[in-house]
Design a protein around this motif. Sequence first.
Motif, PDB file in Angstrom:
ATOM      1  N   ALA A 239      68.669  28.555  49.259  1.00 24.35           N
ATOM      2  CA  ALA A 239      67.717  29.517  49.813  1.00 24.35           C
ATOM      3  C   ALA A 239      67.845  30.867  49.116  1.00 24.35           C
ATOM      4  O   ALA A 239      66.836  31.531  48.827  1.00 24.35           O
ATOM      5  CB  ALA A 239      67.948  29.663  51.319  1.00 24.35           C
ATOM      6  N   ALA A 240      69.061  31.295  48.836  1.00 26.44           N
ATOM      7  CA  ALA A 240      69.258  32.574  48.149  1.00 26.44           C
ATOM      8  C   ALA A 240      68.691  32.535  46.735  1.00 26.44           C
ATOM      9  O   ALA A 240      68.117  33.518  46.247  1.00 26.44           O
ATOM     10  CB  ALA A 240      70.747  32.919  48.119  1.00 26.44           C
ATOM     11  N   ARG A 241      68.832  31.397  46.041  1.00 27.81           N
ATOM     12  CA  ARG A 241      68.314  31.303  44.677  1.00 27.81           C
ATOM     13  C   ARG A 241      66.789  31.423  44.655  1.00 27.81           C
ATOM     14  O   ARG A 241      66.215  32.032  43.744  1.00 27.81           O
ATOM     15  CB  ARG A 241      68.738  29.966  44.068  1.00 27.81           C
ATOM     16  N   ARG A 242      66.110  30.870  45.669  1.00 29.05           N
ATOM     17  CA  ARG A 242      64.649  30.902  45.681  1.00 29.05           C
ATOM     18  C   ARG A 242      64.092  32.313  45.854  1.00 29.05           C
ATOM     19  O   ARG A 242      63.005  32.615  45.362  1.00 29.05           O
ATOM     20  CB  ARG A 242      64.123  29.996  46.787  1.00 29.05           C
ATOM     21  N   SER A 246      63.036  38.548  44.965  1.00 30.06           N
ATOM     22  CA  SER A 246      62.064  39.129  45.887  1.00 30.06           C
ATOM     23  C   SER A 246      62.664  39.623  47.193  1.00 30.06           C
ATOM     24  O   SER A 246      62.052  40.463  47.863  1.00 30.06           O
ATOM     25  CB  SER A 246      60.963  38.101  46.202  1.00 30.06           C
ATOM     26  N   ASP A 247      63.825  39.137  47.560  1.00 32.62           N
ATOM     27  CA  ASP A 247      64.396  39.514  48.863  1.00 32.62           C
ATOM     28  C   ASP A 247      65.902  39.711  48.728  1.00 32.62           C
ATOM     29  O   ASP A 247      66.703  38.866  49.148  1.00 32.62           O
ATOM     30  CB  ASP A 247      64.091  38.443  49.900  1.00 32.62           C
ATOM     31  N   ARG A 252      71.903  38.898  50.117  1.00 33.38           N
ATOM     32  CA  ARG A 252      73.195  39.442  50.575  1.00 33.38           C
ATOM     33  C   ARG A 252      73.654  38.744  51.856  1.00 33.38           C
ATOM     34  O   ARG A 252      74.830  38.430  52.024  1.00 33.38           O
ATOM     35  CB  ARG A 252      73.060  40.950  50.796  1.00 33.38           C
ATOM     36  N   GLU A 253      72.708  38.508  52.777  1.00 29.24           N
ATOM     37  CA  GLU A 253      73.074  37.820  54.023  1.00 29.24           C
ATOM     38  C   GLU A 253      73.536  36.386  53.749  1.00 29.24           C
ATOM     39  O   GLU A 253      74.498  35.895  54.356  1.00 29.24           O
ATOM     40  CB  GLU A 253      71.878  37.815  54.976  1.00 29.24           C
ATOM     41  N   ALA A 254      72.857  35.709  52.809  1.00 27.82           N
ATOM     42  CA  ALA A 254      73.251  34.339  52.492  1.00 27.82           C
ATOM     43  C   ALA A 254      74.633  34.298  51.852  1.00 27.82           C
ATOM     44  O   ALA A 254      75.466  33.432  52.175  1.00 27.82           O
ATOM     45  CB  ALA A 254      72.212  33.697  51.565  1.00 27.82           C
ATOM     46  N   LEU A 255      74.911  35.242  50.946  1.00 24.01           N
ATOM     47  CA  LEU A 255      76.235  35.269  50.314  1.00 24.01           C
ATOM     48  C   LEU A 255      77.325  35.589  51.338  1.00 24.01           C
ATOM     49  O   LEU A 255      78.428  35.032  51.290  1.00 24.01           O
ATOM     50  CB  LEU A 255      76.244  36.304  49.180  1.00 24.01           C
ATOM     51  N   GLY A 304      71.248  30.228  56.345  1.00 29.75           N
ATOM     52  CA  GLY A 304      70.769  29.461  55.205  1.00 29.75           C
ATOM     53  C   GLY A 304      69.270  29.257  55.212  1.00 29.75           C
ATOM     54  O   GLY A 304      68.745  28.575  54.335  1.00 29.75           O
ATOM     55  N   GLY A 305      68.581  29.782  56.198  1.00 29.90           N
ATOM     56  CA  GLY A 305      67.139  29.645  56.246  1.00 29.90           C
ATOM     57  C   GLY A 305      66.650  28.591  57.208  1.00 29.90           C
ATOM     58  O   GLY A 305      65.432  28.456  57.404  1.00 29.90           O
TER      59      GLY A 305
END
Length: 441
Positions: A239-242, A246-247, A252-255, A304-305
């Motif tokens: 999800a972070a890679r996608r 743009s976000d 940062r939240e995903a990491l 993770g979305g």
Amino acid sequence: MRQAARSLFGRRARLRWVHLILGGALAMPYVLVGSVIIGPATGSTDVFASFPLQLASFGVALPLAAVTSLFPLTRPLEAAAVRWLCGVDADRLALGPARTRGEKGRTAGWFTLHLGAGGIIAGMSLAVPPFAAVLIVLPVFAALRGTRLGLPEVLGHTWALALAPVAGVAMLVALAGCAAGCGALLARWAPALLGPSPEGRLAAAEARAADLAVRNRLARELHDSVGHALSAIGLQASAARRVLGSDPEFVREALAAIEDTTRRTVGELDAVLGVLREGDAPGTAPAPTLAADLDGLLRRTRAGGQRVTATIDADPEALPPLLSREGYRIVQEGLSNALRHAGDRVAVDVRIAVAGAGLEITVENPLSGPAAVTGPASSRPGGGHGLRGIADRVRLLGGTMTAGPATGSSGLAGSPVSPGSSRPAGETWRLHVRLPMKGPA
């Protein structure tokens, strides 16, 4: 013919012969003690000059051997000798000392039998081969007939000399047959006399069952904790890679969620490995529970979305510790199944409630999208044991479990169906578990 020769002179027969010879060697000290008893009792000064007195000394030696077989090391040593020389499987023998009266009695019977048969075969092995060798060469070496070897007078006849080699070979074959027969009988009787008692077999079976239970529990805990963490980390990283460009805030939240998940999984792994220890070592992290860790599990999953809706109609703090711990693992595995098979864009509904005398846990997600056509129960490379692990937990707790497609779920009936899906709208995959508040641990 070849099979008969192998049974008399093959490797297994030779090893069993060695086993009998060792029994004869062990019998010699007892025979000497027996001769000390028989000599004064009969007034004889040379017991070994009389064959009947030798037999009497041998008869006295066997009860003495039976008494000394009560020492603890007798059965392990005899079992090891039977295993290596007689070819008896180790699982049919008791390798520890005899504990009960019955085990000691069987050990004494075996030791007496081994020394008795070994003494007879060893005596025959010392006496028969030299005499047979003389008979075989007697027709060739005529000078042996006039020596003081104590040969029978019948050997002075021509026909007896012609048959002497045949008699010598027959004596050697008979000796090999006696040794092979005695060795086979000892190998056959060894499990009955040196094997574990019914109580010992039951204790060994219980020990194996306990060991398997520990291994299964360890595998189940590793699958649930580490498997869920890896699935969540993979989903969060994807999800972070996608949205990397743009976000940045979501990245940062995903990491941060990946870091938190990794840290918590290391603690859970330490707790799982504590299953292998005598007890939890000082500083070992406690196993996660619904009361203490459910909020964190939901937060990390959402990071993770994945859209997770949780309805909690129970007080996690009031649940028994065992139920709280196993309930956490069931929710964790249910979310992991949804992550693996339904994808990160499908909503998941989690409901935990106390109904009557039981705790009910339900995890639902719509069967929509290419990843969900086959449902969460489908196999996947390297996995597919999640539902089996949940079923094991539920069975141990005395509960019930259902898993499969369900139509008309209220929580997810409005979830969208992706184009091309073969499932009707409103059909969901539902995992439902009911655990008694008081049940078998």
